[in-house]
Design an enzyme around this catalytic site. Structure first.
Site, PDB file in Angstrom:
ATOM      1  N   GLY A 172       0.806  -1.210   0.000  1.00  0.00           N
ATOM      2  CA  GLY A 172       0.000   0.000   0.000  1.00  0.00           C
ATOM      3  C   GLY A 172       0.838   1.257   0.000  1.00  0.00           C
ATOM      4  CB  THR A 204      -5.808   9.673  -6.533  1.00  0.00           C
ATOM      5  OG1 THR A 204      -5.610   8.560  -5.648  1.00  0.00           O
ATOM      6  CG2 THR A 204      -7.243   9.648  -7.044  1.00  0.00           C
ATOM      7  CG  HIS A 215      -3.707  15.085  -0.103  1.00  0.00           C
ATOM      8  ND1 HIS A 215      -4.047  13.774   0.133  1.00  0.00           N
ATOM      9  CD2 HIS A 215      -4.031  15.321  -1.397  1.00  0.00           C
ATOM     10  CE1 HIS A 215      -4.538  13.238  -0.973  1.00  0.00           C
ATOM     11  NE2 HIS A 215      -4.545  14.164  -1.917  1.00  0.00           N
ATOM     12  CD  GLN A 241      -6.991   5.683  -3.460  1.00  0.00           C
ATOM     13  OE1 GLN A 241      -7.395   5.188  -2.403  1.00  0.00           O
ATOM     14  NE2 GLN A 241      -6.666   6.961  -3.565  1.00  0.00           N
ATOM     15  CE  LYS A 264      -0.372  12.903  -1.654  1.00  0.00           C
ATOM     16  NZ  LYS A 264       0.807  12.040  -1.866  1.00  0.00           N
TER      17      LYS A 264
END
Length: 348
Positions: free
Chosen positions: A172, A241, A231, A197, A235
């Site tokens: 992940g 995405t 975000h 994602q 980040k």
């Protein structure tokens, strides 16, 4: 997520476009209400936490169990479980009836930490003994599935370790050399789910975008595309995405470059402009894609807002269960992604 088609019926449309100009912090803020409310997109109602972390060296966890008897017995090792996403995955996995083994891998700063889940302790080991720890765990728990939520710089080394030991894994963690990652797994014949994602619903949206871009190339030729994504402040890069969605819009004919993405990382702007609830400033993903026709008479908006990390944790649990099933059935295919998990059709 919302889809909006807006024809222009009066001369004020141009002014409205300038006012909403997709939340560019360089512009004066004149939008009538936050993007989080514009499309009646309410943030999810906070769930009562299943995991409460303590501040001492032994971190306690209180669990509300929703065990599924079909899942009991599948063993998992969540590497990076001292992080927020890793903890959320452990919470969701235990609630689903999965069995965390008593060890996990982490960075040098996490060595020696112990997580306690209702009396089930997980000791964190560092780089120096990670191969021996993983090998021993896999020997003791032959049904083991490893879950990786570490850091981008560790992706390739960790994958190489999992492949060397032969343990199936769910990757992940984003980043790393993805081409090398797939080659490493393919050469080893280890079972793996690899996806940047893990949110099932977001993945379904991405799949729909891919289908649209493949079947209707050029449908948005000449349209102006603007992209905003918000975000947590930690980040700094554009999300994977957003990059995937932008790629689809470019296939559909919209002209856009990654550096044009408007990154909202200032907490004040996130609350006042984007509509992010304050309690989710440390963990959220709000995306909007705005297309406008060449003459300015038609606009489309695609929006998806995520508060918290439960969507990623629940998707990861589905990936674990999916992969365990493939291992048990000795499936011919070895490398999967979340599209494969969605297509299986038996998610919880």
């Amino acid at each position: 997520m919302a889809f909006v088609v807006t024809p222009s019926f009066n001369a004020s449309y141009t002014t409205r476009r300038e006012d909403i100009h997709l939340l560019n912090p360089c512009f004066e803020l004149k939008i009538e209400k936050p993007f989080g409310n514009r499309l009646s997109c309410r943030p999810p109602i906070p769930r009562k936490p299943l995991v409460a972390m303590a501040s001492n060296s032994v971190q306690s966890v209180a669990l509300v169990s929703t065990l599924d008897p079909r899942n009991v017995g599948t063993s998992i090792m969540v590497n990076g479980c001292t992080g927020k996403v890793g903890r959320a995955v452990l919470e969701a996995a235990i609630a689903a009836g999965l069995n965390p083994v008593p060890v996990a891998l982490g960075g040098p700063d996490d060595v020696g930490k112990i997580l306690d889940f209702n009396g089930k302790q997980i000791e964190i080991h560092g780089p120096s003994d990670r191969e021996s720890v993983l090998s021993s765990a896999f020997k003791e728990y032959p049904d083991l599935i490893v879950v990786d939520y570490t850091v981008p710089s560790a992706v390739n080394d960790n994958a190489a370790l999992y492949c060397k030991v032969g343990v199936p894994f769910v990757m992940g963690t984003t980043g790393g050399d993805r081409e090398l990652l797939y080659k490493t797994v393919d050469d080893s014949k280890v079972y793996a789910v690899i996806s940047p994602q893990m949110g099932k619903q977001v993945v379904a949206f991405l799949a729909a975008m891919e289908i649209m871009s493949e079947q209707f190339p050029g449908a948005f030729s000449g349209y102006d595309l603007e992209v905003m994504e918000s975000h947590q402040a930690s980040k700094l890069d554009v999300s994977g995405t957003a990059k995937a969605v932008i790629s689809c819009f470019k296939k559909l004919g919209a002209e856009f470059e990654e550096e044009q993405v408007k990154l909202i990382r200032d907490p004040r702007l996130q609350v006042e402009m984007v509509g992010v609830p304050e309690e989710y400033l440390s963990g959220h993903a709000f995306h909007m894609y705005h297309l406008t026709s060449p003459d300015g008479t038609v606009s489309f908006e695609f929006q998806h807002n995520v508060c918290g990390r439960s969507i990623y944790a629940e998707g990861t649990v589905d990936a674990i269960l999916f992969l365990a099933k493939k291992v048990r059935s000795n499936a011919d295919k070895r490398i999967y992604d979340m599209i494969d998990v969605l297509r299986e059709g038996n998610m919880r």
